[in-house]
Write a protein that holds these residues in place. Structure first.
Motif, mmCIF file in Angstrom:
data_model
loop_
_atom_site.group_PDB
_atom_site.id
_atom_site.type_symbol
_atom_site.label_atom_id
_atom_site.label_comp_id
_atom_site.label_asym_id
_atom_site.label_seq_id
_atom_site.Cartn_x
_atom_site.Cartn_y
_atom_site.Cartn_z
ATOM 1 N N ALA A 1 -0.890 15.918 -8.842
ATOM 2 C CA ALA A 1 -0.233 17.223 -8.884
ATOM 3 C C ALA A 1 -1.063 18.324 -8.237
ATOM 4 N N ASN A 2 -2.381 18.256 -8.371
ATOM 5 C CA ASN A 2 -3.226 19.318 -7.817
ATOM 6 C C ASN A 2 -3.769 18.973 -6.424
ATOM 7 N N ASN B 1 0.821 -1.216 0.000
ATOM 8 C CA ASN B 1 0.000 0.000 0.000
ATOM 9 C C ASN B 1 0.852 1.261 0.000
ATOM 10 N N GLU B 2 2.041 1.191 0.623
ATOM 11 C CA GLU B 2 2.922 2.351 0.629
ATOM 12 C C GLU B 2 3.343 2.726 -0.781
ATOM 13 N N ALA B 3 3.618 1.729 -1.620
ATOM 14 C CA ALA B 3 4.023 1.994 -3.001
ATOM 15 C C ALA B 3 2.893 2.676 -3.761
ATOM 16 N N VAL B 4 1.668 2.192 -3.572
ATOM 17 C CA VAL B 4 0.510 2.795 -4.241
ATOM 18 C C VAL B 4 0.313 4.223 -3.738
ATOM 19 N N GLU B 5 0.449 4.430 -2.438
ATOM 20 C CA GLU B 5 0.311 5.777 -1.871
ATOM 21 C C GLU B 5 1.360 6.724 -2.441
ATOM 22 N N LYS B 6 2.595 6.222 -2.592
ATOM 23 C CA LYS B 6 3.658 7.064 -3.142
ATOM 24 C C LYS B 6 3.342 7.439 -4.580
ATOM 25 N N VAL B 7 2.902 6.462 -5.379
ATOM 26 C CA VAL B 7 2.536 6.754 -6.769
ATOM 27 C C VAL B 7 1.406 7.779 -6.791
ATOM 28 N N MET B 8 0.399 7.563 -5.955
ATOM 29 C CA MET B 8 -0.748 8.477 -5.913
ATOM 30 C C MET B 8 -0.299 9.888 -5.551
ATOM 31 N N ASN B 9 0.514 9.997 -4.513
ATOM 32 C CA ASN B 9 0.969 11.313 -4.076
ATOM 33 C C ASN B 9 1.846 11.983 -5.122
ATOM 34 N N ASP B 10 2.683 11.200 -5.794
ATOM 35 C CA ASP B 10 3.541 11.755 -6.845
ATOM 36 C C ASP B 10 2.716 12.226 -8.041
ATOM 37 N N LEU B 11 1.659 11.480 -8.370
ATOM 38 C CA LEU B 11 0.852 11.807 -9.547
ATOM 39 C C LEU B 11 -0.145 12.922 -9.307
ATOM 40 N N GLU C 1 -7.265 12.568 -6.274
ATOM 41 C CA GLU C 1 -7.632 11.767 -7.439
ATOM 42 C C GLU C 1 -6.636 12.017 -8.558
ATOM 43 N N VAL C 2 -6.566 11.046 -9.468
ATOM 44 C CA VAL C 2 -5.667 11.144 -10.612
ATOM 45 C C VAL C 2 -6.522 11.305 -11.858
ATOM 46 N N ASP C 3 -6.320 12.410 -12.572
ATOM 47 C CA ASP C 3 -7.066 12.611 -13.815
ATOM 48 C C ASP C 3 -6.286 12.003 -14.982
ATOM 49 N N PHE C 4 -6.836 12.089 -16.177
ATOM 50 C CA PHE C 4 -6.217 11.442 -17.329
ATOM 51 C C PHE C 4 -4.825 12.008 -17.611
#
Length: 98
Positions: free
Chosen positions: A66-67, A54-64, A71-74
């Protein structure tokens, strides 16, 4: 529609894959944490080592994200795909015979 190039097919597949997961919960044009995690595990498990971390997913989410809207938009998703593609290219270049 006629003949589609490999690159056009790849672009269509990125769009279809994003929307396959983005419409499951909440806003149908963004990925929340759960949708992003499912996409990463189902679609990129081979490259990400099937990590259930879950930490890896959280890191990806936080890195992506940007705003910072949770949530991650297209556009943010395409940035991830571009970065992963560059990393894969670099990895395979390192193993090419010189």
């Amino acid at each position: 529609m006629g003949w589609t190039s490999d690159l056009e097919s790849a672009m269509q597949m990125l769009i279809k894959t994003f929307h396959k997961y983005s419409g499951k919960e909440g806003d149908k044009y963004t990925l929340n944490r759960g949708e992003l995690k499912e996409l990463l595990l189902e679609e990129l498990g081979t490259y990400l080592g099937n990590s259930k971390d879950n930490e890896a997913v959280e890191k990806v989410m936080n890195d992506l994200d940007a705003n910072n809207d949770g949530e991650v938009d297209f556009t943010e998703f395409i940035i991830l795909m571009g970065a992963l593609t560059v990393a894969c290219n670099d990895f395979f270049l390192d193993f090419q015979p010189k």
